[in-house]
Design a protein around this motif. Structure first.
Motif, short mmCIF file in Angstrom:
data_model
loop_
_atom_site.label_atom_id
_atom_site.label_comp_id
_atom_site.label_asym_id
_atom_site.label_seq_id
_atom_site.Cartn_x
_atom_site.Cartn_y
_atom_site.Cartn_z
N SER A 126 -93.90 58.54 -54.26
CA SER A 126 -93.93 57.37 -53.49
C SER A 126 -95.49 56.80 -53.47
O SER A 126 -95.56 55.67 -53.56
CB SER A 126 -93.41 57.56 -52.27
N ARG B 63 -85.97 57.00 -56.58
CA ARG B 63 -87.12 56.39 -55.56
C ARG B 63 -87.54 55.12 -56.07
O ARG B 63 -87.94 54.32 -55.50
CB ARG B 63 -87.80 57.25 -55.12
N ALA B 64 -88.09 55.34 -57.46
CA ALA B 64 -88.55 54.27 -58.19
C ALA B 64 -87.76 52.83 -58.12
O ALA B 64 -88.40 51.92 -57.92
CB ALA B 64 -89.02 54.58 -59.54
N ALA C 177 -87.29 51.29 -54.83
CA ALA C 177 -88.63 50.30 -54.65
C ALA C 177 -88.87 49.04 -55.31
O ALA C 177 -89.85 48.45 -55.08
CB ALA C 177 -90.06 51.51 -54.78
N HIS D 114 -88.66 48.70 -58.76
CA HIS D 114 -89.17 48.94 -60.29
C HIS D 114 -87.92 48.85 -61.28
O HIS D 114 -86.93 49.50 -61.03
CB HIS D 114 -90.00 50.24 -60.43
N ARG E 139 -82.89 45.63 -55.51
CA ARG E 139 -83.41 46.79 -55.93
C ARG E 139 -83.84 46.44 -57.50
O ARG E 139 -83.24 45.57 -58.10
CB ARG E 139 -82.54 47.99 -55.80
#
Length: 272
Positions: A43, A66-67, A70, A72, A103
């Motif tokens: 992160s 998680r990416a 965020a 991406h 997202r």
């Protein structure tokens, strides 16, 4: 190499430090802590702006969701089509994961993470090579050179490898004493694991050299975790709610120059 069996039944033997890392039981207290630390580290590493990332870390890598969350766009390289993490849908002929519109996008591509020839030079803003993937690719220099090729100028890589600390523990546990005596000075340290696989272990200096020889500039290098498995398990047994404090403690401890962890994490970028 031959691994000699122990006369003591496995159920009666204390769990060795090396054995703790020869398995990835994600339900154990230590591994829940380990992956919480890894997610916190990634992160911190992820670009601030939405970017196109290549993930070489295997389909079960915790940092990939998680990416994507965020914002991406992540291309995950899989060794086979049946290893996808979740159901895919086709959008304009491309495989994607259903997601909220705010997202990023996750796409699965089948290929060998050691050979990225299907990707054009400068295709990605970042490459994630976590989950010890480069330690399992013994010709790591070639893999790092491929990463440098597909990175755009200014693009970054996050890489995690096994350390010589772990390699020496595994050698000692398997009674490879002659090999152990040469381990700290070896140019390349290949270590057999109890499951029969081979891992390549690095010192901080060797990892730095490999990064720079590929034409990348090192930003930082640190251990993934400094706290021992026994310490983590003891503290969580005393207070199961202390996970957040342990992770924060680990993030501060790992910023030191003491590379004592069993895994090393490094970040580097391609010069503009």
């Amino acid at each position: 190499m031959h691994v000699r069996p122990s006369p003591t039944p496995a159920s009666d033997r204390p769990r060795s430090p090396a054995a703790q890392f020869a398995t990835t039981d994600r339900l154990s207290d230590y591994w829940r802590f380990y992956w919480a630390v890894a997610e916190a580290q990634i992160s911190r590493w992820l670009p601030a702006a939405p970017s196109r990332l290549l993930d070489l870390s295997s389909p079960d890598f915790h940092g990939t969701p998680r990416a994507v969350a965020a914002g991406h766009d992540v291309v995950t390289l899989l060794p086979s089509a049946d290893m996808a993490m979740r159901p895919l849908t086709l959008v304009n002929g491309r495989a994607t994961v259903p997601r909220p519109a705010s997202r990023g996008r996750l796409r699965h591509v089948v290929g060998d993470s050691a050979f990225l020839r299907s990707f054009a030079p400068g295709s990605f803003d970042g490459v994630i090579a976590d989950n010890r993937v480069f330690s399992r690719q013994l010709a790591t220099e070639s893999s790092m050179a491929e990463v440098a090729r597909v990175l755009r100028p200014g693009g970054r890589i996050l890489v995690c490898v096994d350390s010589v600390v772990l390699g020496m523990a595994l050698l000692a546990e398997q009674d490879y004493w002659p090999e152990l005596s040469h381990a700290p000075s070896a140019d390349v340290l290949l270590v057999p694991w109890p499951d029969g696989s081979i891992t390549r272990c690095f010192t901080a200096e060797q990892l730095t050299e490999m990064v720079t020889e590929a034409g990348l500039e090192l930003e930082w290098i640190k251990p993934r975790t400094v706290l021992s498995a026994s310490t983590v398990e003891m503290m969580l047994a005393r207070d199961p709610r202390s996970m957040g404090r342990l992770v924060e403690m680990e993030l501060h401890a790992a910023d030191s120059d003491d590379y004592v962890g069993v895994h090393l994490v490094a970040s580097a970028h391609k010069p503009r």
